[in-house]
Design an enzyme around this catalytic site. Structure first.
Site, short mmCIF file in Angstrom:
data_model
loop_
_atom_site.label_atom_id
_atom_site.label_comp_id
_atom_site.label_asym_id
_atom_site.label_seq_id
_atom_site.Cartn_x
_atom_site.Cartn_y
_atom_site.Cartn_z
N GLU A 1 0.84 -1.20 0.00
CA GLU A 1 0.00 0.00 0.00
C GLU A 1 0.88 1.25 0.00
O GLU A 1 0.51 2.27 -0.57
CB GLU A 1 -0.94 -0.01 1.21
CG GLU A 1 -2.06 -1.03 1.13
CD GLU A 1 -1.61 -2.47 1.35
OE1 GLU A 1 -0.48 -2.67 1.84
OE2 GLU A 1 -2.38 -3.40 1.02
N HIS B 1 -11.36 -6.81 8.51
CA HIS B 1 -12.05 -6.58 7.23
C HIS B 1 -13.36 -5.85 7.49
O HIS B 1 -14.33 -6.06 6.78
CB HIS B 1 -12.32 -7.90 6.51
CG HIS B 1 -11.10 -8.66 6.10
ND1 HIS B 1 -10.36 -9.42 6.97
CD2 HIS B 1 -10.48 -8.79 4.90
CE1 HIS B 1 -9.34 -9.98 6.33
NE2 HIS B 1 -9.39 -9.61 5.07
#
Ligand SMILES: Cc1ncc(C[n+]2csc(CCOP(=O)(O)OP(=O)(O)O)c2C)c(N)n1
Ligand SMILES: Cc1ncc(C[n+]2csc(CCOP(=O)(O)OP(=O)(O)O)c2C)c(N)n1
Ligand SMILES: [Mg+2]
Ligand SMILES: [Mg+2]
Lengths: 325, 359, 325, 359
Positions: free
Chosen positions: A60, A129
């Site tokens: 990322e 998540h």
């Protein structure tokens, strides 16, 4: 107008932007060949090729860092972070760099990157998540933060984000990616930033929500209506810039406020909304401001359904607010 | 002395045309200017006339050699110690000084600490403090260059310490995977504040780290401006030919403190410094110029006078500039102020008027 | 009791903890031979050796990640981040790992790391040596957040932090590292978490502050006293856990609140305090809650003095609050 | 086939004693169990009886070979795909299944998605989802081991994709600098979800990345449990001798989807899978056992029956356990609840009582 789901509307928004401007490109993990783990980028690589739909290594930091470099050079990158929970390896690039490039250069270097990320609970994703950490980004001067709650807004806000001049954190409520369908305008449909949407008008209490909490708030308003309580539901749509005018007007009318979000309560976005009301709508307020939020624990797996605000909790808080005032 | 650590796909010295006497002389002038500015700024800081300073003395050979090997449309992603590059790119000292002071003519509008500048028209991206962040950005800009099919490159500058950063790893890896036209120029000045190079990483050279990303890394003597120029020139040619990135480790030494907040006597021995000073990049180049008959001590003295006068003049001019206007605080957070920032600005201005906030 | 500065008190706190427990160690950039860029770890390497005062490579990710591993194994690491502004390369380790280890393991893995970082403005550090982003950490369930404002509290809170069972983000107001001296108890002096300190008692308005804003608030209270306004100043000391009881009691008494911090206003810690008051002290409030904070721009260099709240701004807000109620 | 990419300071195969027939047989049993669990859990997920699953089929040789080479007091820092390690450490399937379901007997108290477990009494640290974070942690624990002067090591597990993470870089670098007793065990299963190994990084092997950190990296055939065992054993001995870390790249293949949310047909060819299946680690070991006369097809069939019965029994038992109690949500954020969490818990319980929150 075409009927589609929220994730399809994101896909159509990306498609529209890429079709219209060769400088728009998409990058991230699994966004190309795989079409994205939620299929948000499905089909784009076929149409626009791997130079504009870039499958990146698992970093990322690299995704956002290179997107910034592209933006400085004049492209309009849309970076996908697979889950908001995985944005933190890029947090330095986002808060130290992306948010501050224009300011620190005295306006020489605009840095227009859109960072898209699915966020929130409701898919049994457990600790990693499911999180909603929009407050981190809202507290970072220099970032805009948009969160759609309908397919039409998903496309319209995304196209506005891509055509904005400033960096935008674009959070997609994955829980309602496919839960609802809606009519979405064709073509270059844009929803302006900083304009909240009154979902349900009402007189007795204002319920403020965004993302996946909008349908929850709406369901609560319906239940309340049955009890003779007229609740107004406002979908904020962009948290930065915030449409304070609509928020204040609503509370000036109703005198009561309930703020709803999935994120943990402490220092969450709801706190800011309360603070604004406590400062600027003080004399209109007839009752304490209530917050219906996630709890101040990490996000659980098995107990997700008791962690997430539901319509009953929202209605319960609204009722208490109306009674106490 | 460009010593290839891992074999580049094309010989590194191939295409570089030899340096002309004129080129060498302009290297020398800029290096001397850079050193003189350093010395003057350290004293300005001591006198409280600027708030902070990051010296580059000892690193001029690496900086000018590299800067000269790049073309003006190559984008530079610097760290905070790259004054030599800025000077070579044609930024007047006066412009830098406006930034150091943060006055009303500072292009950065007084937003950043001294040494954190950037100039869009010179393709010199604005520096920040967090170590390494410019590295992935340079790779991203190189990906944009690929997309635009431009015959140009990006060059990013960082220290030995920065090789430990997240962005070094991500940037090197993306550059390898996408074969970007990027030059990773590491000025290994042997220290990251108080941490010596050997304790920063156990790899024997920093250049060999390129191995992990599948492209060449080279070590170059950063006190030899010619060698640096040739190494960078070759890397640039490789990049423009589409053969991808190169990591260049220029071995140098930081003569001064890390910054004006630092006291190097706490952690390093003077002998080390003295040993490196014997290989001073400016002295080395001067000796070459003198021995080739291009230069004389008299010319050297004149140059120094000229440079010092120029610096003094810039200081006088920059110090006469008024401070940055308070309300500029509310510019550039966004392209246009949000309603909320508009309101904050109005409140701020009222407070200034009422004397509650005193600029 | 010994008179010392705040940074010396931090140093003495570390020394005391290391002397008392061989499992306590310090790691970070320049903490060893150099003694820390602010000299907070001065002399420790001489006394405890390089195995317990560890100079690390330049990687906050590595510093916090390895500190977590040490803590899991049973040591008590105190990690120094050179400036809070440089904590973001470690943000993933802090919010995804450190904060969640105990929870995600069902209580099997406590993870007790203290992360120390100088924060805040006032030293002409510009954009990247001045920020106050405590709100990010306060919003992260699983982290405690302590911010001392006096030498005695610096030592006392630090020793409590090191002996806590949970991870603590310990933020040190660098602006007052040396600005004030104060008496500090010798030995194992501890200040409990979750107990605010009433710095100045008062009746007309409550001013809440922490860190370097405490002296600013106190100065404002003194100015107000001259005008016949009795302001109470409360130093929160720990933001998580927050001493809500003291906060609420103060506002129940005064009916008016001003919240002060250096951080940007939007979604800052002050918002949470406002929200708590708007919910739980609603019926005591006689006037809108005021916030005196940094502006919603990145932190400037040349204009630092107009960015940071000063006593005049705090007094001005308090005065307005008292008059409007 | 432990092929040293960069020469280790001591020969990697040195100290390992040859494997006994008994040991091989126990490897085999665990590998067969692991595979059978995988198959059963994929179907439990399809039936909605567990919410999610991450299969490990194809990687059993690497996992069991490595697990067996470690000692029980070596700390394991796993990723989410390490079921073979957990089984070898003696975690009953039933215990894992309680976690997959998140029921009242789940040691993790239903906090995490399936496959994210940990067991303190087995020195098996609890896994998380963010890629790579366990790597620096394993190095930190190894630094603690050094401080405690224990003759033990830490081993950390991650995939090819994780070599791109921030923590891989930081962890490898710290391990090199501090010479920690750490084994970096990379299961290169050729894919990171849809990204093939060649596009993850341009280095020719992952093992060679160790070069950048000044310690040895080795490639090992992860379908050969013996080879893995020997490589890990040697790395462990090196570490215990104080010679520092080793990176081991075990080349394997993920047979199944990345997880039950993934459809690998979207991005990879069946031929590749079939080619790897011909080198199946379980088949390879079975053939060895059969040919050495230690094993028969009849015994194999009996083993499979036994394993399946054991699995079925565990499922029945785990599914009979009640769900985790709602109020446990308020445990373990901190060692003791803060007043604020106490208040939230009380409010929560009232809402449950009033039927507003329905567990
Ligand atoms: C992420 C981050 N951590 C820490 C710092 C503090 N810091 C400033 S410069 C420096 C050392 C940098 O060393 P190196 O990369 O070798 O560059 P040099 O200063 O030697 O040119 C440190 C630790 C920082 N700026 N950013
Ligand atoms: C920081 C982060 N980014 C993205 C993800 C989403 N994700 C989960 S697994 C995975 C691929 C991992 O590949 P690899 O490291 O090779 O391990 P494997 O799954 O193949 O065992 C990705 C991208 C994540 N979990 N964490
Ligand atoms: Mg250096
Ligand atoms: Mg993999």
């Amino acid at each position: 107008m075409t009927e589609m789901t929220l994730v399809q509307a994101v896909n159509r928004g990306l498609h529209e932007a890429m079709k219209g401007d060769p400088d728009v490109l998409v990058l991230g993990e699994d966004v190309g060949v795989d079409g994205g783990v939620f299929r948000a980028t499905e089909g784009l690589i076929k149409e626009f090729g791997p130079d504009r739909v870039i499958d990146t290594p698992l970093s990322e930091c690299g995704i956002v860092g290179t997107a910034i470099g592209m933006a400085l050079y004049g492209l309009k990158p849309v970076a996908e972070i697979q889950f908001l929970d995985f944005i933190y390896p890029a947090f330095d690039q986002i808060v130290s760099e992306l948010a501050k490039f224009r300011f620190r250069s005295g306006g020489q270097y605009p840095c227009h990157v859109v960072v898209r990320a699915p966020y929130g609970g409701g898919i049994k994703g457990g600790l990693y998540h499911s999180q909603s950490t929009e407050a981190y980004f809202c507290h970072t001067a220099g970032l805009k933060v948009a969160i759609p709650s309908t397919p039409a807004d998903a496309k319209g806000l995304l196209l506005s984000a891509i055509h904005d001049e400033d960096p935008v954190i674009f959070l997609e409520p994955k829980r309602i990616y496919r839960a609802v369908s809606g009519e979405v305008p064709d073509g270059d449909h844009r929803v302006p930033f900083g304009s909240a949407r009154t979902v349900v008008p009402g007189d007795d209490v204002s319920i403020f929500a965004y993302g996946a909490m909008v349908p929850v708030a709406t369901e609560a308003a319906e239940a309340l209506r049955g009890e003779g309580i007229s609740a107004e539901v406002v979908d904020l749509r962009t948290l930065v810039p915030l449409d304070e005018a609509t928020v204040l007007a609503s509370v000036e009318k109703t005198g009561r406020a309930v703020v709803v979000h999935e994120a943990a309560r402490f220092c969450g976005f709801g706190a800011e909304l309360s603070a604004i009301l406590a400062e600027k709508a003080f004399y209109s307020l007839k009752a304490p401001i209530a917050r219906v939020t996630g709890f101040d624990t990490p996000f659980p797996y098995a107990l997700e359904n008791v962690y997430l605000p539901n319509a009953a909790r929202v209605a319960h808080a609204a009722r208490a607010t109306v009674r106490s005032g | 002395m460009a010593n290839a650590v891992s074999p580049p796909s094309a010989p590194l010295d191939s295409g570089a045309t030899p340096l002309s006497a004129e080129q060498r002389l302009s290297f020398y002038r800029t290096m001397v200017l850079s050193r003189a500015i350093d010395e003057r700024c350290l004293s300005l800081q001591r006198q409280g006339r600027i708030g902070f300073y990051v010296p580059a003395s000892g690193q001029e050979g690496a900086q000018i050699g590299c800067a000269a090997a790049l073309e003006p449309d190559d984008w530079i992603f610097p760290a905070y110690r790259e004054i030599g590059l800025a000077l070579w790119r044609g930024i007047p000292f006066r412009t830098l000084l406006d930034q150091f002071i943060g006055n009303a003519e500072d292009i950065m509008k007084g937003r950043q600490m001294p040494n954190h500048y950037g100039f869009r028209d010179k393709n010199f991206v604005v520096a920040s403090s967090p170590i390494g962040t410019q590295i992935t950005q340079a790779v991203g800009a190189a990906m944009a260059i690929q997309r635009r099919k431009a015959a140009t490159v990006t060059a990013t500058f960082f220290g030995d310490g920065a090789t430990s950063s997240n962005d070094f790893h991500a940037g090197m890896n993306f550059a390898g995977v996408f074969r970007t036209p990027t030059i990773f120029f590491c000025q290994n000045n042997q220290w990251a504040i108080s941490l010596p190079r050997e304790r920063q990483t156990r790899s024997s050279t920093l250049a060999q780290k390129a191995e992990a990303y599948g492209f060449p890394g080279v070590v170059v003597d950063g006190t030899d401006v010619d060698a640096v120029y040739r190494a960078v020139r070759s890397a640039r040619e490789r990049a423009v030919r589409g053969e991808g990135p190169t990591l260049i480790e220029a071995q140098v030494y930081r003569y001064g403190p890390h910054s004006t907040s630092d006291d190097p006597r706490r952690y390093r021995a003077d002998e080390e410094l003295q040993a490196w000073k014997r290989r001073d990049p400016i002295l080395r180049l001067k000796e070459l110029l003198l021995s080739s008959g291009q230069w004389t001590e008299a010319k050297d003295a004149a140059l120094l006078d000229e440079v010092r006068a120029q610096i003094a003049q810039a200081i006088e001019a920059a110090e006469a500039v008024p401070p940055v206007a308070p309300a500029t605080l509310f510019e550039d957070t966004f392209a246009r102020r949000t309603p909320q920032l508009e309101e904050e600005k109005a409140a701020f201005e009222r407070l200034v008027q009422e004397g509650v906030i005193r600029p």
